[in-house]
Design a protein around this motif. Structure first.
Motif, PDB file in Angstrom:
ATOM      1  N   SER A   1     -27.384 -29.483  12.538  1.00 54.18           N
ATOM      2  CA  SER A   1     -27.880 -29.165  11.096  1.00 54.18           C
ATOM      3  C   SER A   1     -27.017 -29.511  10.008  1.00 54.18           C
ATOM      4  O   SER A   1     -25.690 -29.374  10.154  1.00 54.18           O
ATOM      5  CB  SER A   1     -28.337 -27.668  10.968  1.00 54.18           C
ATOM      6  N   ILE A   2     -27.342 -29.908   9.038  1.00 56.72           N
ATOM      7  CA  ILE A   2     -26.721 -29.979   7.624  1.00 56.72           C
ATOM      8  C   ILE A   2     -25.817 -28.787   7.434  1.00 56.72           C
ATOM      9  O   ILE A   2     -24.746 -28.909   6.636  1.00 56.72           O
ATOM     10  CB  ILE A   2     -27.564 -30.970   6.637  1.00 56.72           C
ATOM     11  N   SER A   3     -26.556 -27.784   7.211  1.00 54.51           N
ATOM     12  CA  SER A   3     -26.132 -26.437   6.901  1.00 54.51           C
ATOM     13  C   SER A   3     -24.694 -26.299   7.713  1.00 54.51           C
ATOM     14  O   SER A   3     -23.820 -25.740   6.968  1.00 54.51           O
ATOM     15  CB  SER A   3     -27.024 -25.290   7.020  1.00 54.51           C
ATOM     16  N   LYS A   4     -24.911 -26.112   9.023  1.00 52.74           N
ATOM     17  CA  LYS A   4     -23.642 -25.937   9.804  1.00 52.74           C
ATOM     18  C   LYS A   4     -22.575 -26.930   9.691  1.00 52.74           C
ATOM     19  O   LYS A   4     -21.326 -26.537   9.702  1.00 52.74           O
ATOM     20  CB  LYS A   4     -24.115 -26.043  11.176  1.00 52.74           C
TER      21      LYS A   4
ATOM     22  N   LEU B   1     -18.125 -28.341   2.680  1.00 52.80           N
ATOM     23  CA  LEU B   1     -18.576 -29.111   1.570  1.00 52.80           C
ATOM     24  C   LEU B   1     -20.079 -28.550   1.375  1.00 52.80           C
ATOM     25  O   LEU B   1     -20.718 -27.752   2.058  1.00 52.80           O
ATOM     26  CB  LEU B   1     -18.525 -30.367   2.106  1.00 52.80           C
ATOM     27  N   SER B   2     -20.350 -28.826   0.287  1.00 49.76           N
ATOM     28  CA  SER B   2     -21.781 -28.345   0.068  1.00 49.76           C
ATOM     29  C   SER B   2     -22.818 -29.028   0.536  1.00 49.76           C
ATOM     30  O   SER B   2     -22.563 -30.188   1.264  1.00 49.76           O
ATOM     31  CB  SER B   2     -22.168 -28.544  -1.618  1.00 49.76           C
TER      32      SER B   2
ATOM     33  N   VAL C   1     -20.933 -37.647  12.460  1.00 46.48           N
ATOM     34  CA  VAL C   1     -20.741 -37.044  13.665  1.00 46.48           C
ATOM     35  C   VAL C   1     -20.761 -35.567  13.460  1.00 46.48           C
ATOM     36  O   VAL C   1     -21.252 -34.877  14.544  1.00 46.48           O
ATOM     37  CB  VAL C   1     -19.254 -37.431  13.987  1.00 46.48           C
ATOM     38  N   GLU C   2     -20.379 -35.041  12.537  1.00 50.70           N
ATOM     39  CA  GLU C   2     -20.272 -33.490  12.366  1.00 50.70           C
ATOM     40  C   GLU C   2     -21.815 -33.160  12.433  1.00 50.70           C
ATOM     41  O   GLU C   2     -21.976 -31.913  13.045  1.00 50.70           O
ATOM     42  CB  GLU C   2     -19.507 -33.108  11.221  1.00 50.70           C
TER      43      GLU C   2
END
Length: 286
Positions: A18-21, A28-29, A11-12
């Motif tokens: 994006s994965i980065s945001k 988390l990494s 969900v996030e």
């Protein structure tokens, strides 16, 4: 990683874009986020996100799955917020048990006053001179005379009182030889100390018996004999008086008990403080 955690990460990622945001928000990494998405898709045997270096797009299955996951996280957040409110504002049912003598004169007045401004609190009073099973009966707080042997309960002394031998003011009697009115917990022979030229111990045989303090008080008011009444009850009664030269009993300790080992509910904490305050007021005013 459990399924609910994987779903919340998904969900996030969708909502952050994006994965980065998402990694930044969740602290988390990026590798952990990527691994979580990969594990989620493997377990579902579905492609949820089509990802490129510049953007991500939900698949048809991913869109439907996201709606349900988002609803789940919203419900979880609502449940978390609602539960946290219990530590700030008293609410819910508070079940309290106490002996008849303490319930009407101390517990009920103390708690009705303490929670008068908290309309979300529902008080449930159980008067019982017997030691009911707190856990079995789902009781939040018990007020008892004397220490409990149950080591699984948290207990604390909050006050004390003394029993006083008394009789009706209309009786002209010799308190050492009249009939004795006993409460149900008293056993024969009844021993009472008197202060004459020297202390004297008198033994009574029980004539009448009642299973509540208030019935004992009624019998005493009718002039049927002598009996012991808590000092704070006697003080409020205009029909009874202490027996001449009779010495009060050894102080009876009052304890509060509850089953909560950690994170005691706010209602219980406030109730204990209110009952202790009421006891101190009665003792001080005697």
């Amino acid at each position: 990683m459990n399924k609910l955690r994987l779903m919340s990460i998904f969900v996030e990622v969708v909502e952050c874009g994006s994965i980065s945001k998402a990694a930044e928000k969740l602290e988390l990494s990026k590798s952990v986020i990527s691994l979580a998405l990969k594990q989620l898709e493997q377990e579902l045997h579905l492609c949820l996100l089509k990802r490129t270096t510049r953007k991500q797009t939900l698949t048809t299955a991913g869109s439907r799955f996201y709606l349900q996951c988002a609803q789940m996280t919203q419900q979880a957040e609502a449940a978390w917020l609602e539960a946290s409110e219990f530590t700030k504002i008293p609410s819910g049912i508070l079940t309290v048990t106490a002996p008849h003598a303490l319930m009407g004169s101390i517990v009920v007045p103390a708690l009705t006053m303490a929670f008068s401004d908290y309309t979300a609190v529902n008080l449930n009073f159980i008067s019982d001179d017997e030691h009911v099973d707190i856990v079995q009966q789902n009781i939040d707080l018990a007020v008892r005379v004397g220490v409990s042997k149950n080591s699984n309960l948290k207990q604390r002394k909050i006050g004390q009182f003394s029993d006083v031998l008394c009789h009706s003011k209309t009786m002209m009697i010799d308190a050492q030889s009249v009939p004795y009115i006993a409460q149900h917990w008293q056993t024969e022979p009844i021993m009472q100390l008197f202060c004459c030229q020297q202390q004297q111990k008198i033994q009574y045989q029980i004539k009448h018996r009642a299973n509540t303090l208030f019935d004992v008080v009624s019998l005493l008011e009718m002039g049927l004999g002598v009996g012991v009444v808590p000092d704070f009850i006697l003080k409020q009664n205009q029909r009874l008086q202490p027996a001449t030269d009779a010495l009060p009993s050894i102080a009876n300790p009052i304890y509060v008990l509850h089953p909560y080992q950690t994170h005691v509910p706010l209602t219980v904490t406030l109730a204990i403080a209110a009952i202790e305050k009421k006891i101190n007021e009665i003792v001080t005013n005697q």
